[in-house]
Design an enzyme around this catalytic site. Structure first.
Site, short mmCIF file in Angstrom:
data_model
loop_
_atom_site.label_atom_id
_atom_site.label_comp_id
_atom_site.label_asym_id
_atom_site.label_seq_id
_atom_site.Cartn_x
_atom_site.Cartn_y
_atom_site.Cartn_z
CG HIS A 23 36.33 38.46 45.62
ND1 HIS A 23 35.77 37.98 44.46
CD2 HIS A 23 35.79 37.75 46.63
CE1 HIS A 23 34.91 37.02 44.77
NE2 HIS A 23 34.90 36.87 46.08
CG ASP A 63 38.11 37.38 40.98
OD1 ASP A 63 37.76 37.41 42.18
OD2 ASP A 63 37.65 38.16 40.11
CG HIS A 111 38.07 37.13 50.54
ND1 HIS A 111 36.76 37.51 50.72
CD2 HIS A 111 38.03 36.06 49.70
CE1 HIS A 111 35.96 36.69 50.03
NE2 HIS A 111 36.70 35.80 49.41
NE ARG A 114 33.27 35.83 52.69
CZ ARG A 114 33.64 37.09 52.71
NH1 ARG A 114 34.40 37.55 53.71
NH2 ARG A 114 33.24 37.92 51.76
CG HIS A 141 33.79 37.83 40.54
ND1 HIS A 141 34.81 37.48 41.41
CD2 HIS A 141 33.24 36.68 40.10
CE1 HIS A 141 34.83 36.15 41.49
NE2 HIS A 141 33.89 35.64 40.71
CG HIS A 169 37.35 34.19 45.76
ND1 HIS A 169 36.12 34.10 46.37
CD2 HIS A 169 37.16 33.83 44.45
CE1 HIS A 169 35.22 33.70 45.47
NE2 HIS A 169 35.82 33.52 44.31
CG HIS A 179 37.49 41.18 42.03
ND1 HIS A 179 36.41 40.40 42.40
CD2 HIS A 179 37.03 42.42 41.77
CE1 HIS A 179 35.32 41.16 42.37
NE2 HIS A 179 35.66 42.40 41.99
CG HIS A 181 33.58 31.23 48.73
ND1 HIS A 181 32.77 32.14 49.37
CD2 HIS A 181 34.72 31.90 48.43
CE1 HIS A 181 33.39 33.31 49.43
NE2 HIS A 181 34.58 33.19 48.87
CU CU Z 1 35.88 34.52 48.27
ZN ZN Z 2 36.17 38.44 42.63
#
Ligand code: CU
Ligand code: ZN
Length: 171
Positions: free
Chosen positions: A88, A108, A72, A164, A96, A70, A105, A147
């Site tokens: 995100h 994403d 962030h 993370r 999401h 993602h 998002h 992740h």
């Molecule tokens: Cu993330």
């Molecule tokens: Zn997301």
């Protein structure tokens, strides 16, 4: 003979135009560093191509399988678990989802698939973001995160992707 010359100069002009526009494509880079005790690291380049953005690069040091990937909100990877990067990137207050879902998002990007050697080649194109610092969709100054776990592409707001594993500021 005149015709042949005409065709030749056109070809040269086109080549020159293509080279120029390639140089003008905005780019940015994120150098991902390990977090949460992982060994995950790599470099991802972002290239704006018209309305879409291509992500390219390689990330190493992970366990095999799909892992959430993602953008962030905050360009701050200082926390040992990268929690400082916030949630995100979500300028349009969506929920999401997966990278090609209508509701998601902007950050994403879905999952990155790591092979037996723990390596993932990045070669993804996404919309809804831009390689810029200004404007609601701009990603420069935000963070790219890999992740620990797969993103299920539906659980709001995290995709249930776990900790993370690596974080890099996009600049
Ligand atoms: Cu993330
Ligand atoms: Zn997301």
């Amino acid at each position: 003979m005149k015709q042949v010359l005409g065709i030749m100069s056109c070809t040269l002009l086109l080549a020159a135009c293509a080279a120029t526009s390639e140089q003008e494509e905005p780019t940015a880079t994120a150098v991902l560093q390990p977090r949460s005790g992982s060994q995950v690291q790599g470099t991802v380049k972002f290239t704006q191509i018209g309305d879409i953005v291509r992500l390219s690069g390689e990330i190493t040091g992970h366990t095999k399988g799909p892992k959430g990937f993602h953008i962030h909100e905050k360009g701050d990877c200082s926390d040992p678990k990268a929690m400082s990067a916030g949630g995100h990137f979500n300028p349009h207050k969506g929920k999401h989802g997966g990278p090609y879902d209508p509701v998601k998002h902007a950050g994403d990007i879905g999952n990155l698939v790591f092979n037996d050697q723990g390596v993932a080649k990045v070669n993804i194109t996404v919309g809804n973001i831009s390689v810029s610092r200004d404007g609601p969709d701009g990603i420069i100054g935000r963070a790219l995160v890999v992740h620990m776990d797969p993103d299920d592409l539906k659980t709001d707001p995290t995709g249930n992707a776990g900790g993370r594993a690596a974080c890099g500021v996009i600049g």
